[in-house]
Design an enzyme around this catalytic site. Sequence first.
Site, mmCIF file in Angstrom:
data_model
loop_
_atom_site.group_PDB
_atom_site.id
_atom_site.type_symbol
_atom_site.label_atom_id
_atom_site.label_comp_id
_atom_site.label_asym_id
_atom_site.label_seq_id
_atom_site.Cartn_x
_atom_site.Cartn_y
_atom_site.Cartn_z
ATOM 1 N N PRO A 1 -27.539 46.797 14.094
ATOM 2 C CA PRO A 1 -26.236 46.887 13.422
ATOM 3 C C PRO A 1 -25.462 48.135 13.842
ATOM 4 O O PRO A 1 -24.261 48.217 13.598
ATOM 5 C CB PRO A 1 -26.590 46.910 11.934
ATOM 6 C CG PRO A 1 -28.049 47.167 11.865
ATOM 7 C CD PRO A 1 -28.653 46.790 13.167
ATOM 8 N N GLU B 1 -36.635 49.899 10.608
ATOM 9 C CA GLU B 1 -35.471 50.786 10.766
ATOM 10 C C GLU B 1 -35.067 50.952 12.225
ATOM 11 O O GLU B 1 -34.207 51.756 12.546
ATOM 12 C CB GLU B 1 -35.760 52.156 10.138
ATOM 13 C CG GLU B 1 -35.983 52.107 8.637
ATOM 14 C CD GLU B 1 -34.800 51.518 7.865
ATOM 15 O OE1 GLU B 1 -33.668 51.961 8.110
ATOM 16 O OE2 GLU B 1 -35.022 50.616 7.042
ATOM 17 N N ARG C 1 -24.081 29.074 27.450
ATOM 18 C CA ARG C 1 -23.100 27.981 27.529
ATOM 19 C C ARG C 1 -21.989 28.287 28.536
ATOM 20 O O ARG C 1 -21.211 27.404 28.883
ATOM 21 C CB ARG C 1 -22.549 27.617 26.141
ATOM 22 C CG ARG C 1 -21.723 28.675 25.489
ATOM 23 C CD ARG C 1 -21.376 28.301 24.052
ATOM 24 N NE ARG C 1 -20.320 27.302 23.943
ATOM 25 C CZ ARG C 1 -19.022 27.542 24.150
ATOM 26 N NH1 ARG C 1 -18.621 28.745 24.504
ATOM 27 N NH2 ARG C 1 -18.140 26.585 24.020
ATOM 28 N N ASP D 1 -11.874 27.690 24.448
ATOM 29 C CA ASP D 1 -12.469 28.427 23.332
ATOM 30 C C ASP D 1 -11.475 29.430 22.772
ATOM 31 O O ASP D 1 -10.721 30.058 23.511
ATOM 32 C CB ASP D 1 -13.705 29.225 23.792
ATOM 33 C CG ASP D 1 -14.865 28.321 24.143
ATOM 34 O OD1 ASP D 1 -14.786 27.110 23.880
ATOM 35 O OD2 ASP D 1 -15.857 28.842 24.694
HETATM 36 N N1 ADE Z 1 -30.273 43.644 13.626
HETATM 37 C C1 ADE Z 1 -30.082 43.808 12.302
HETATM 38 N N2 ADE Z 1 -28.804 43.612 11.972
HETATM 39 C C2 ADE Z 1 -28.142 43.317 13.134
HETATM 40 C C3 ADE Z 1 -26.791 43.026 13.451
HETATM 41 N N3 ADE Z 1 -25.829 42.996 12.534
HETATM 42 N N4 ADE Z 1 -26.495 42.782 14.737
HETATM 43 C C4 ADE Z 1 -27.442 42.840 15.678
HETATM 44 N N5 ADE Z 1 -28.723 43.111 15.427
HETATM 45 C C5 ADE Z 1 -29.078 43.349 14.170
#
Ligand code: ADE
Length: 264
Positions: A92, A119, A161, A176
């Site tokens: 994230p 983590e 794809r 797309d």
């Molecule tokens: N791993 C945990 N959350 C994630 C996210 N939002 N994007 C990519 N990998 C992740």
Amino acid sequence: MTLQVDVVTIFPEYLAPLGVSLLGKAQERGLLDVRLHDLRTWTGDIHRTVDDSPYGGGPGMVMKPEPWGRALDAVVAAGGPAPAPRLLVPTPSGRPFTQEMALELAAEPWLAFACGRYEGIDSRVLEHAGDRMRVDEVSLGDYVLAGGEVAVLVVVEAVARLLPGVLGNAESHRDDSFAPGGMEGLLEGPVYTRPPVWEGREVPAVLQSGDHKRIARWRRDGALRRTAQRRPDLLAGLAERLDDRDRAVLEQAGFDCPPGAVAT
Ligand code: ADE
């Protein structure tokens, strides 16, 4: 040409959907070659430990560097269509994954994915890998998944794809929403198929008119309205590509048009 994809994870079974449907067919046809690896193969203790508590304290666990170092060495040593793969690490805290990045990755011969859990992975692993391959941390969006596996499914599907021969003409990705020159950064509007009346609801007459020019205009209007409602941020970048009719449609939809439109 074949795109080779190596995925290192503690849950190889999580990646089983890569063998189904479009991507399964792409693999059967030799356009995509997915290789799954269990990180625990490269642990050094009886418990096959992959995590430890974080330096500096705090909640959760961090993935240990040694199994990851050995795993990436093994992936590179097993070989592929380039001296080393491009390494992608879902997290994230990565850069947002976009269609533009998917297009860029579809031009690579070899991708490797390191799936973090807990983590995340000890930072030295990615620094060290960076000495011999390009490393990118990528995020699917502003929410937190339990690990990188689902993100790998998303990225590999978005990339595969785009590979020549994976989609038939009928499913072409030219139009797309986010494809350059496709919907030009607009969301696609509503779509319909037979029957012409269902549950008392009619397919818009214009779509049955055979007038391709009117149909194209109607579709663009729908795309503009939907984008204004759901993703006004996308419209902000389109100012100079909006014609007078576009602006009228947007104003009717209650959207404050960005300045700078050029009539086309
Ligand atoms: N791993 C945990 N959350 C994630 C996210 N939002 N994007 C990519 N990998 C992740």
